[in-house]
Design an enzyme around this catalytic site. Structure first.
Site, PDB file in Angstrom:
ATOM      1  N   PRO A  24      -3.460   0.568  -0.258  1.00 21.33           N
ATOM      2  CA  PRO A  24      -2.168   1.141  -0.694  1.00 21.33           C
ATOM      3  C   PRO A  24      -1.603   2.143   0.310  1.00 21.33           C
ATOM      4  O   PRO A  24      -2.312   3.017   0.790  1.00 21.33           O
ATOM      5  CB  PRO A  24      -2.521   1.848  -2.008  1.00 21.33           C
ATOM      6  N   GLU A  25      -0.331   1.972   0.647  1.00 26.14           N
ATOM      7  CA  GLU A  25       0.394   2.910   1.499  1.00 26.14           C
ATOM      8  C   GLU A  25       1.512   3.523   0.652  1.00 26.14           C
ATOM      9  O   GLU A  25       1.560   3.326  -0.558  1.00 26.14           O
ATOM     10  CB  GLU A  25       0.955   2.191   2.736  1.00 26.14           C
TER      11      GLU A  25
ATOM     12  N   HIS B 106     -15.811  -2.700 -12.365  1.00 27.97           N
ATOM     13  CA  HIS B 106     -15.355  -1.820 -11.284  1.00 27.97           C
ATOM     14  C   HIS B 106     -14.562  -0.619 -11.805  1.00 27.97           C
ATOM     15  O   HIS B 106     -13.977   0.118 -11.018  1.00 27.97           O
ATOM     16  CB  HIS B 106     -14.512  -2.606 -10.282  1.00 27.97           C
TER      17      HIS B 106
ATOM     18  N   ARG C 117     -14.415  -0.812  -3.894  1.00 38.64           N
ATOM     19  CA  ARG C 117     -15.202  -0.275  -2.775  1.00 38.64           C
ATOM     20  C   ARG C 117     -15.523   1.205  -2.918  1.00 38.64           C
ATOM     21  O   ARG C 117     -16.281   1.753  -2.129  1.00 38.64           O
ATOM     22  CB  ARG C 117     -14.483  -0.568  -1.461  1.00 38.64           C
TER      23      ARG C 117
ATOM     24  N   ARG D 268       3.394  13.463  22.841  1.00 36.20           N
ATOM     25  CA  ARG D 268       2.200  12.700  22.494  1.00 36.20           C
ATOM     26  C   ARG D 268       2.016  11.534  23.454  1.00 36.20           C
ATOM     27  O   ARG D 268       2.908  10.709  23.613  1.00 36.20           O
ATOM     28  CB  ARG D 268       2.336  12.163  21.063  1.00 36.20           C
TER      29      ARG D 268
END
Ligand SMILES: [Zn+2]
Length: 279
Positions: A2-3, A92, A111, A153
């Site tokens: 997820p973003e 889960h 996970r 950068r």
């Protein structure tokens, strides 16, 4: 994983069903979720809290309580939240909260990298500000602010926009999508972007994130919306995961490379750097 668009989708779905509700009984069965805090203690502290707001910062979901405490949820790789009137068995499932209207909020994580942090009043903002840079979708995030975040950068621009302390919420998928929209090669040093490229990247980041939100996020493996549904953004990717397929802008096959240590997809035709792709 997820973003920003996926977490924002979760937030928008949970807000109407959580605000005003009290967590009557909370059970946390995985100590990894709350460590180093004891899951039994966190569950006991959460029980009885009433939800005042559901916010998001970067990839964090923030459940704010009337007590001014806040629960900071990070889904990491495979975390998801489900809101339902009844729960079926799920090996889960790592945590469950029963709400005062009889419905349930369940947290599932295959996970087990996700985290729940209960912040005391006044703790949440300093915690988040120390870890997160600017929010790309707020009005005050301008091209100038993006330029400030990237100035000087030497790292590849992809690495720079993945850095949560510079720009909050962009992950591997939306970084590739944003760079394709901006026609910028993912390996180009971040500090070398000129004014036009910064403008294009600013637009590209926002457009990629908004496209994801409009389609309820992308379901590649485990991500689900809180009603158990899938996102649709995975059908709309311009480059991500599309190696060998033609670029919709120029027709050249999409290539896969590595940038910032991550699998990276780009178009060698419209994202050239240095300008030698056709030699
Ligand atoms: Zn192209």
């Amino acid at each position: 994983m997820p973003e920003l668009p996926e977490v924002e989708t979760v937030r928008r779905r949970l807000e109407p069903v959580l605000v005003g509700r009290r967590l009557d009984r909370v059970e946390i069965v995985d100590p990894r979720l709350t460590r180093p805090e004891d899951p039994l203690e966190v569950a006991a502290e959460l029980s009885g809290e009433r939800v005042e707001a559901v916010d998001r910062r970067g990839k964090y979901l923030i459940v704010r309580f009337e007590s001014c405490r806040a629960l900071l949820v990070h889904l990491r790789m495979t975390g998801s939240l489900l809101h339902a009137d009844e729960l079926s068995e799920d090996p889960h499932r790592r945590a469950t909260a029963e709400l005062d209207d009889g419905s349930y909020l369940a947290y599932r994580d295959v996970r087990r990298f996700g985290t729940w942090l209960l912040a005391e009043p006044g703790e949440a903002e300093p915690y988040l500000d120390a870890r997160l840079g600017r929010e790309p979708l707020v009005g005050s995030f301008t091209t100038k602010r993006l330029g400030e975040a990237l100035a000087g950068r030497r790292a590849p621009v992809k690495a720079a926009i993945l850095d949560q302390r510079r720009l909050a919420g962009v992950g591997n998928i939306y970084a590739d999508e944003a760079l394709w929209r901006a026609r910028i090669h993912p390996q180009k040093p971040a500090g070398e972007l000129d004014e036009d490229e910064l403008k294009a990247l600013h637009r590209g980041v926002r457009a990629a994130l908004n496209a994801g939100i409009a389609r309820q996020g992308a379901t590649l493996r485990d991500y689900r919306t809180p009603d158990g549904g899938s996102g649709r953004m995975q059908h709309e990717f311009k480059v991500y995961g599309r190696e060998g397929e033609p670029c919709e802008r120029c027709g050249r096959p999409i290539e896969k490379t590595r940038a910032a240590g991550r699998g990276t997809w780009f178009c060698p035709g419209c994202q050239q750097w240095p300008h030698t792709a056709d030699n």
